[in-house]
Design a protein around this motif. Structure first.
Motif, short mmCIF file in Angstrom:
data_model
loop_
_atom_site.label_atom_id
_atom_site.label_comp_id
_atom_site.label_asym_id
_atom_site.label_seq_id
_atom_site.Cartn_x
_atom_site.Cartn_y
_atom_site.Cartn_z
N ILE A 1 0.83 -1.20 0.00
CA ILE A 1 0.00 0.00 0.00
C ILE A 1 0.87 1.25 0.00
N ARG A 2 1.91 1.26 0.82
CA ARG A 2 2.80 2.44 0.83
C ARG A 2 3.44 2.63 -0.54
N SER A 3 3.80 1.55 -1.17
CA SER A 3 4.47 1.64 -2.47
C SER A 3 3.55 2.22 -3.53
N VAL A 4 2.33 1.69 -3.64
CA VAL A 4 1.46 2.18 -4.71
C VAL A 4 1.01 3.61 -4.45
N ARG A 5 0.90 3.99 -3.19
CA ARG A 5 0.59 5.40 -2.91
C ARG A 5 1.77 6.29 -3.31
N GLN A 6 2.95 5.76 -3.16
CA GLN A 6 4.12 6.51 -3.60
C GLN A 6 4.11 6.67 -5.13
N TYR A 7 3.56 5.69 -5.84
CA TYR A 7 3.45 5.81 -7.29
C TYR A 7 2.43 6.88 -7.69
N GLY A 8 1.62 7.32 -6.74
CA GLY A 8 0.61 8.33 -7.04
C GLY A 8 -0.81 7.82 -6.98
N TYR A 9 -1.01 6.55 -6.59
CA TYR A 9 -2.35 5.99 -6.53
C TYR A 9 -3.10 6.47 -5.29
N ARG A 10 -4.42 6.62 -5.45
CA ARG A 10 -5.35 6.69 -4.33
C ARG A 10 -6.09 5.36 -4.29
N LEU A 11 -6.48 4.93 -3.11
CA LEU A 11 -7.03 3.58 -2.94
C LEU A 11 -8.45 3.62 -2.37
N ILE A 12 -9.25 2.61 -2.75
CA ILE A 12 -10.61 2.44 -2.25
C ILE A 12 -10.61 1.19 -1.37
N PRO A 13 -10.40 1.31 -0.07
CA PRO A 13 -10.38 0.13 0.80
C PRO A 13 -11.79 -0.48 0.90
N THR A 14 -11.92 -1.75 0.58
CA THR A 14 -13.23 -2.39 0.50
C THR A 14 -13.25 -3.68 1.29
N TYR A 15 -14.34 -3.89 2.01
CA TYR A 15 -14.52 -5.06 2.86
C TYR A 15 -15.74 -5.83 2.34
N VAL A 16 -15.53 -7.10 1.98
CA VAL A 16 -16.61 -7.91 1.40
C VAL A 16 -17.12 -8.87 2.47
N GLY A 17 -18.07 -8.40 3.26
CA GLY A 17 -18.58 -9.20 4.36
C GLY A 17 -19.80 -10.02 3.98
N LEU A 18 -20.51 -10.49 5.00
CA LEU A 18 -21.71 -11.29 4.80
C LEU A 18 -22.72 -10.54 3.93
N GLN A 19 -23.39 -11.28 3.06
CA GLN A 19 -24.29 -10.68 2.09
C GLN A 19 -25.75 -10.74 2.54
N ALA A 20 -26.61 -10.11 1.77
CA ALA A 20 -28.03 -9.99 2.12
C ALA A 20 -28.68 -11.37 2.23
N PRO A 21 -29.70 -11.51 3.10
CA PRO A 21 -30.36 -12.81 3.29
C PRO A 21 -31.04 -13.33 2.03
N CYS A 22 -31.40 -12.45 1.10
CA CYS A 22 -32.17 -12.88 -0.07
C CYS A 22 -31.31 -13.05 -1.32
N THR A 23 -30.01 -13.20 -1.15
CA THR A 23 -29.14 -13.45 -2.30
C THR A 23 -28.84 -14.94 -2.42
N GLY A 24 -28.17 -15.31 -3.51
CA GLY A 24 -27.78 -16.69 -3.69
C GLY A 24 -26.40 -17.01 -3.16
N TYR A 25 -25.73 -16.04 -2.55
CA TYR A 25 -24.39 -16.28 -2.03
C TYR A 25 -24.44 -17.19 -0.80
N ARG A 26 -23.39 -18.00 -0.63
CA ARG A 26 -23.34 -18.91 0.51
C ARG A 26 -23.19 -18.15 1.82
N THR A 27 -22.44 -17.06 1.79
CA THR A 27 -22.10 -16.33 3.02
C THR A 27 -23.07 -15.17 3.19
N ARG A 28 -24.14 -15.42 3.96
CA ARG A 28 -25.19 -14.42 4.17
C ARG A 28 -25.38 -14.19 5.67
#
Length: 398
Positions: free
Chosen positions: A222-249
């Motif tokens: 992360i420090r390296s790519v920010r040094q390259y000039g990137y901005r980052l979108i930190p994203t967390y993929v947690g448990l999904q909605a009860p009405c989806t087809g994903y296993r992790t709800r």
């Protein structure tokens, strides 16, 4: 499946152990075993084994039963997005202590207990074997437990981890311009190549439904790519909605509790990667049936708890979702704490954050929205190919 031991050395080659080749046909009822460093791990029925030394660009994905052995040396050939998780294992090298605690390691594995948590992940370092075990689970935490309990550890040798580049930089709270997201954090060389076209990129920092391994991702990366000039979108993929087809709800009746737990785990992951307070963390809530009133209410309850807990921990709240479900529902909702920023998926090919039929321009205006306007496709920059989604950014980033 034929049964024989698979001996996969830390330098890569997967072969049938020579002394077992002749006897393989007479032992078809035994479980095959992966040997890596000083670790021996029986392979559960139906699971695949992938040797990353032989397939250095294979995507390490956690949405199928598999054991991945070694370090991805090339750019992982992953889809731009994988959401959802089942039970899988990745074995990577760490520095060995020469096997001085071999007996202790065997006892530790045989009595292993994996605590249920919002990350759906367990990491076990075995210096006596020179191996790090990363185990993930979806609905069957017991299956992951039993798989790892069957392993045994002894002395092994290691390979050197790839070098990482230092560096850090600080900037304003928001960014504008084109961005890309991809399932696994790319090699630093790929990030340098793509910098000619992009200044913003997504990173998946954790979550029970995060579908790809993140071997490259670290605080140093992360420090390296920010040094390259990137901005980052930190994203967390947690448990999904009860009405989806994903296993992790998450369950509707536990929506508030699970939303708070997800925020707590996301902050722990952010701190691990060196992302400081007052920065945004986006929850990835995939598309769900917005017409299902009970499900919609549960999602709003979950995201309300997510935002409140992030604010308590002094981070900014973001939400990624479909423009026609999660983001529209958040905009219309009353009586909830709304996120500081949104990242909405609307694949209309229009690289602009305003003018959406789902979001009035007054919602999350002034540097608080990101639009994902094109889904997975391959791009080539600086001679390097990568499967990405395309985004237009005018929102909060790190």
């Amino acid at each position: 499946m034929r049964c024989a031991a698979l001996s996969i050395g830390l330098l890569g080659l997967a072969v049938l152990a020579p002394d077992l080749q002749a006897a393989a046909s007479a032992r078809v009822h035994e479980r095959p075993t992966v040997t890596y460093g000083g670790l021996e791990l029986p392979v559960p029925a139906g699971w695949r084994v992938y040797d990353l030394a032989a397939e250095p660009t294979r995507c390490v994905r956690f949405d199928e039963h598999a054991i991945y052995v070694g370090v991805p040396r090339g750019e992982q050939d992953c889809p731009a997005r994988i959401v959802g998780r089942t039970e899988a294992v990745q074995l990577t090298p760490i520095a060995s202590d020469g096997g001085r605690r071999r007996a202790a390691a065997r006892r530790r594995l045989s009595s292993l207990r994996i605590e249920d948590g919002p990350s759906g992940e367990a990491r076990i370092d075995l210096p006596e074997a020179g191996v790090r075990i990363t185990g993930v689970y979806g609905e069957r935490r017991d299956l992951l437990e039993s798989t790892l309990r069957a392993a045994s550890a002894g002395p092994g040798r290691t390979e050197a981890a790839p070098p990482e580049e230092p560096g850090t930089v600080g900037r304003r709270a928001w960014a504008t311009g084109p961005g890309f997201d991809t399932c696994a954090a790319p090699l630093l060389s790929t990030m340098r190549a793509f910098r000619q076209a992009y200044a913003v990129a997504n990173i998946y920092i954790g979550g029970a439904a995060r579908g790809c391994s993140q071997y490259n991702l670290s605080a140093s990366w992360i420090r390296s790519v920010r040094q390259y000039g990137y901005r980052l979108i930190p994203t967390y993929v947690g448990l999904q909605a009860p009405c989806t087809g994903y296993r992790t709800r998450f369950k509707a009746k536990e929506a508030a509790e699970q939303g708070r737990a997800a925020a707590g785990d996301a902050v722990a992951r952010a701190r691990y990667f060196g992302i400081p307070r007052k920065k945004p963390i986006y929850f990835d809530m995939e598309n769900y049936d917005s017409d299902d009133t009970a499900c919609r209410t549960a999602v709003m309850t979950f995201l309300h708890a997510w935002t409140r807990r992030l604010h308590e921990l002094r981070y900014k709240s973001g939400v990624y979702s479909s423009a026609g479900s999660g983001i529209r529902d958040l905009g219309r909702a009353t009586g909830i704490k709304k996120p500081n920023a949104v990242w909405f998926a609307h694949w209309d090919g229009k690289a602009r954050t305003t003018g959406s039929p789902y979001l009035p321009d007054t919602w999350w205006a002034t540097h608080r929205r990101i639009k994902q306007y094109r889904g997975g496709h391959t791009e080539k920059h600086g001679g390097v190919k990568l499967n990405v989604d395309s985004n237009m950014v005018d929102g909060l980033v790190y």
